[in-house]
Motif scaffolding. Structure first.
Motif, short mmCIF file in Angstrom:
data_model
loop_
_atom_site.label_atom_id
_atom_site.label_comp_id
_atom_site.label_asym_id
_atom_site.label_seq_id
_atom_site.Cartn_x
_atom_site.Cartn_y
_atom_site.Cartn_z
N THR A 8 0.80 -1.32 -0.25
CA THR A 8 -0.37 0.16 0.35
C THR A 8 1.19 1.20 -0.29
OG1 THR A 8 -1.48 -1.23 1.53
CG2 THR A 8 -1.84 1.34 1.42
N GLY A 9 2.08 1.43 1.05
CA GLY A 9 2.69 2.18 0.82
C GLY A 9 3.17 2.39 -0.25
N LEU A 10 4.13 1.57 -0.78
CA LEU A 10 4.47 1.88 -2.66
C LEU A 10 3.59 2.31 -3.66
CD1 LEU A 10 6.53 -1.50 -2.55
CD2 LEU A 10 7.59 1.07 -1.87
N MET A 11 2.40 1.89 -3.21
CA MET A 11 1.84 1.89 -4.76
C MET A 11 1.23 3.53 -3.67
SD MET A 11 -1.33 -0.40 -4.52
CE MET A 11 -2.60 -0.10 -5.29
N ILE A 12 0.93 4.32 -3.02
CA ILE A 12 0.45 5.51 -2.40
C ILE A 12 1.89 6.05 -3.20
CG2 ILE A 12 0.23 7.71 -0.83
CD1 ILE A 12 -0.69 5.33 0.74
N ALA A 13 3.02 5.56 -2.79
CA ALA A 13 4.22 6.51 -3.12
C ALA A 13 4.24 6.76 -5.04
CB ALA A 13 5.89 5.96 -3.03
N ALA A 14 4.13 5.62 -5.39
CA ALA A 14 4.02 6.08 -6.86
C ALA A 14 3.46 7.05 -7.23
CB ALA A 14 4.01 4.50 -7.11
N VAL A 15 2.15 7.18 -6.96
CA VAL A 15 0.86 7.82 -7.13
C VAL A 15 1.26 9.36 -6.89
CG1 VAL A 15 -1.58 8.54 -6.55
CG2 VAL A 15 -0.74 5.87 -6.60
N LEU A 16 1.78 9.20 -5.66
CA LEU A 16 2.52 10.95 -5.01
C LEU A 16 3.56 11.25 -6.11
CD1 LEU A 16 2.53 11.11 -1.53
CD2 LEU A 16 1.07 12.12 -2.97
N ILE A 17 4.73 10.10 -6.83
CA ILE A 17 5.59 10.84 -7.30
C ILE A 17 4.87 11.11 -8.62
CG2 ILE A 17 7.86 9.64 -8.77
CD1 ILE A 17 8.12 8.32 -5.63
N ALA A 18 3.84 10.32 -9.09
CA ALA A 18 3.16 10.07 -10.68
C ALA A 18 2.47 11.53 -11.11
CB ALA A 18 3.10 8.88 -11.06
N LEU A 19 2.51 11.91 -10.44
CA LEU A 19 0.76 13.32 -10.11
C LEU A 19 1.25 14.23 -10.92
CD1 LEU A 19 -0.62 13.54 -6.96
CD2 LEU A 19 -1.49 13.31 -8.80
N PRO A 20 2.39 14.62 -10.75
CA PRO A 20 2.95 16.00 -11.84
C PRO A 20 2.94 16.10 -13.06
CG PRO A 20 4.11 15.91 -9.45
CD PRO A 20 3.40 14.60 -9.78
N LEU A 21 3.18 14.60 -12.94
CA LEU A 21 3.53 14.13 -14.84
C LEU A 21 2.35 13.74 -15.32
CD1 LEU A 21 6.90 11.56 -14.62
CD2 LEU A 21 6.10 14.69 -14.49
#
Length: 314
Positions: A8-21
């Motif tokens: 779950t933590g990795l999925m949230i991290a991936a979403v947060l990193i990808a958001l500006p793109l």
């Protein structure tokens, strides 16, 4: 359970990193503001939600952090990340000293003392206009990305603010976990009993004011990055009341409730003004009433309670 949490933590991290793109630049700019407000909201939640001290002066520390960072960049030309550290040190010292009245005051009396801070900050900023810019405000150079990143300015600011926000959430979560969290709960619920059990009640009250104010100051410094301009009217009493309302809606005594508070502070004022400039206060009140009626522990607090009850039944 541990594996599920990691995933779950990795999925949230991936979403947060990808958001500006993935999202438009203006939304990226708004999300940076959400995180800046969220960091400041953690600080107020430590003071009010965990230690039980009602503070109406959080706007003062938000402003102090913003101006400390801005002035250090303008006059001493420090790096923008160094300005965040300067804001943290300045607001911790001022907050720690301001916390001494909390040793003997509680409830309404402490709220009135902190109200003095809330109403004083804007006139003080306007008075020292030679340094702060007064009513005209102060323009700040927003951080620019290195050329090799290929990122827009808004995306780079988002990642910078996200980096600081993650550190603040991690440290705050660890601070309230374990024995420290239990001591704070005892200080809030029964200070006399806590003192009799060896808990340094006065020490915790002053320390939590310092740490909470420091997070408010860091939030103010991050606010500089996303806005690029600060003026005294941005730090009025309404902001302090909004902080208090936001942590109630997010969930008192919950670290993650600060994220909801950040969303509340960033989006509710603009949407409320779109509905009616004159009725924006009524919109705030309506949200608080609905939240208190259906979710008395706030959004995150209610969700955590439901999950806990489900785990017990399961």
């Amino acid at each position: 359970m541990r594996t599920k949490s990691i995933v779950t933590g990795l999925m949230i991290a991936a979403v947060l990193i990808a958001l500006p793109l993935l999202v438009p630049g203006y939304l990226t700019f708004q999300l940076s503001g959400v995180m800046a407000y969220a960091v400041a909201a953690i600080g107020l939640n430590l003071i009010t939600g965990y230690a039980g001290q009602i503070s109406l002066g959080h706007n003062a520390f938000f402003a102090l952090g913003a101006y400390s960072a801005a002035l250090s960049m303008s006059f001493f030309h420090v790096h923008y990340m160094t300005s965040v550290l300067i804001a943290a040190v300045v607001t911790f010292v001022v907050g720690y000293l301001s916390g001494f009245p909390a040793q003997r005051l509680r409830g309404l009396y402490l709220a009135l003392i902190t109200l003095v801070l809330a109403v004083s900050v804007s006139p003080i900023i306007k008075h020292f206009k030679g340094v702060t810019g007064g009513m005209s405000g102060l323009a700040i150079e927003r951080p620019s990305p290195p050329e090799w990143t290929g990122l827009s300015k808004d995306a780079w600011i988002y990642y910078t603010v996200l980096f600081v926000t993650v550190i603040c959430f991690y440290l705050a979560r660890n601070f309230v976990a374990g024995s420290t969290g239990r001591a704070l709960t005892a200080v809030r619920a029964a200070p006399l009993a806590a003192s009799s059990m060896g808990v340094n009640v006065n020490g915790y009250k002053v320390l939590i004011f310092g740490l909470g104010s420091m997070l408010g100051g860091i939030g103010g410094a991050l606010f500089n990055f996303s806005i690029g301009f600060i003026a005294p009217d941005s730090f009025n009493l309404l902001l302090s009341v909004s902080f208090l309302a936001a942590i109630v809606v997010g969930g008192l005594g919950t670290i993650w409730g600060a994220l909801v508070a950040g969303l509340f502070l960033q989006f509710v004022p603009s949407y409320a003004s779109d509905l009616s400039e004159a009725l924006s206060g009524a919109v705030y009140g309506a949200i608080l009433i609905v939240c208190m009626f259906f979710m008395p522990k706030g959004i995150v607090g209610t969700i955590m309670e439901k999950v806990h009850q489900r785990n017990i039944k399961g």
